[in-house]
Design an enzyme around this catalytic site. Structure first.
Site, mmCIF file in Angstrom:
data_model
loop_
_atom_site.group_PDB
_atom_site.id
_atom_site.type_symbol
_atom_site.label_atom_id
_atom_site.label_comp_id
_atom_site.label_asym_id
_atom_site.label_seq_id
_atom_site.Cartn_x
_atom_site.Cartn_y
_atom_site.Cartn_z
ATOM 1 N N GLY A 186 41.551 40.687 -58.680
ATOM 2 C CA GLY A 186 42.444 41.328 -57.717
ATOM 3 C C GLY A 186 43.470 40.388 -57.109
ATOM 4 O O GLY A 186 43.758 40.454 -55.908
ATOM 5 N N ASN A 206 54.149 39.899 -63.568
ATOM 6 C CA ASN A 206 52.889 40.560 -63.912
ATOM 7 C C ASN A 206 52.846 41.967 -63.310
ATOM 8 O O ASN A 206 52.627 42.130 -62.114
ATOM 9 C CB ASN A 206 51.713 39.723 -63.407
ATOM 10 C CG ASN A 206 50.372 40.247 -63.894
ATOM 11 O OD1 ASN A 206 50.278 41.324 -64.466
ATOM 12 N ND2 ASN A 206 49.326 39.472 -63.658
ATOM 13 N N SER A 266 48.224 43.898 -64.552
ATOM 14 C CA SER A 266 46.827 43.718 -64.174
ATOM 15 C C SER A 266 46.215 45.077 -63.848
ATOM 16 O O SER A 266 46.820 45.865 -63.122
ATOM 17 C CB SER A 266 46.705 42.805 -62.955
ATOM 18 O OG SER A 266 45.387 42.855 -62.439
ATOM 19 N N THR A 315 44.761 42.027 -69.904
ATOM 20 C CA THR A 315 43.412 42.486 -70.248
ATOM 21 C C THR A 315 43.383 43.992 -70.513
ATOM 22 O O THR A 315 44.281 44.725 -70.102
ATOM 23 C CB THR A 315 42.436 42.156 -69.113
ATOM 24 O OG1 THR A 315 42.914 42.759 -67.895
ATOM 25 C CG2 THR A 315 42.317 40.656 -68.908
#
Length: 336
Positions: free
Chosen positions: A114, A172, A175, A247
């Site tokens: 997180g 990013n 995530s 991921t």
């Protein structure tokens, strides 16, 4: 051999405790005779990418050194570039523990960290102390409590602060551990964000007298149509590169394994094939319009070569590094 022994000890610990202990030791021992245990001189394999010259095509992916505390240590291991972060405007604790899990039989890792980090100002102070002479990427994100409709503001704050210290800036938006973040990968939301970042890049280039490339980091959990739309937006907004992939939420490959049902993003060997497919699809869409940095299951020379054959100009390692150690970097570089 030494790393295998060290790994045996570290793997007896909780995954996050082992990570924190490793970071502490790298900070403590880099620049001392003990760093000879992981320091390695590798042959130059220079790669031109995003207007920059990388010593070799093997980089450290974001997430391992979130606060930029061990840049020199990773440089000593022979990485051609090091990407630190993800960093946010304000410090944040991240999600509740436990939040990091090894899937040893699959050589995978699940995390739901997180974006835990000490904030962008702390990272900049660490970067200033570093003597690393390679390409430094700084990966930026948004704070969890920033509404998604105001997310661009967080990226712009971070971008302005890190610009003069970064070789390139990674954005990013992929995530799975920050609620709503992946929605920025789609349609107008992506176009608007990239447009604002590109405008800010021009302002900062004029202010600092240097051009710092922008690379967008995307998820593996995208359809072909979604990848095509992202490519259109990247080209339209003249973004400098794309990092594929983050991921995955998919658990089909690790079904039945210990920890497989933990929430979070899965990395390592289980995402290897899918991330390579995304790289291939990106390359089909983009051609030579902008370079691809391939990441996801790069745990051997063969895996790195597969990413490059699919269209990646550079590769990054993270989970493979956890399982194989610094020797992985040398194995890839020497065999390219």
């Amino acid at each position: 051999m030494l790393y295998r022994l060290a790994r045996t000890g570290f793997f007896q610990l909780d995954a996050e405790k082992a990570h924190d202990l490793a970071i502490q030791n790298f900070k403590r021992f880099t620049g001392t005779p003990i760093d000879l245990l992981y320091r390695q001189q590798l042959p130059n394999r220079p790669v031109e990418c995003m207007g920059l010259t990388f010593k070799n095509p093997v980089g450290l992916a974001a997430g391992l050194d979130k606060n930029g505390e061990c840049i020199d240590a990773f440089g000593a291991m022979g990485f051609g570039f090091v990407e630190v972060g993800t960093v946010t405007p304000r410090p944040q604790a991240g999600n509740d523990k436990p939040r990091l899990f090894r899937l040893v039989e699959a050589e995978g890792i699940i995390n739901r960290m997180g974006f835990n980090n000490l904030g962008v100002d702390n990272l900049i102070e660490n970067v200033k102390k570093s003597n690393y002479d390679g390409i430094l990427g700084i990966n930026i994100g948004k704070n969890k409590d920033t509404p998604i409709e105001k997310g661009a503001e967080d990226y712009l704050i971070c971008m302005e602060k890190v610009y003069q210290y970064a070789g390139y800036i990674a954005v990013n938006i992929s995530s799975p551990n920050t609620p709503g973040l992946r929605s920025l990968q789609y349609g107008e939301a992506l176009d608007d964000l990239l447009s604002e970042l590109k405008t800010k890049q021009s302002e900062l280039e004029e202010k600092h007298g240097k051009y710092v490339p922008l690379a967008l980091k995307i998820a593996p959990d995208l359809s072909d149509d979604e990848i095509s739309q992202i490519c259109e937006s990247l080209i339209k907004n003249k973004i400098d590169g794309v990092i594929a992939t983050n991921t995955t939420l998919d658990r089909s490959i690790v079904e039945g394994m210990k920890h497989c049902d933990e929430a979070g993003g899965l990395s390592g060997r289980p995402v290897q094939s899918r991330s390579t497919e995304v790289v291939r699809k990106l390359h089909e869409e983009l051609g030579d319009a902008l370079p691809i940095i391939g990441v996801g299951g790069v745990d051997s020379y063969v895996a790195a070569k597969e990413k490059m054959m699919a269209g990646a100009k550079l590769v990054q390692v993270y989970s493979g590094f956890i399982y194989k150690g610094p020797g992985l970097v040398g194995d890839i570089v020497k065999n390219l």
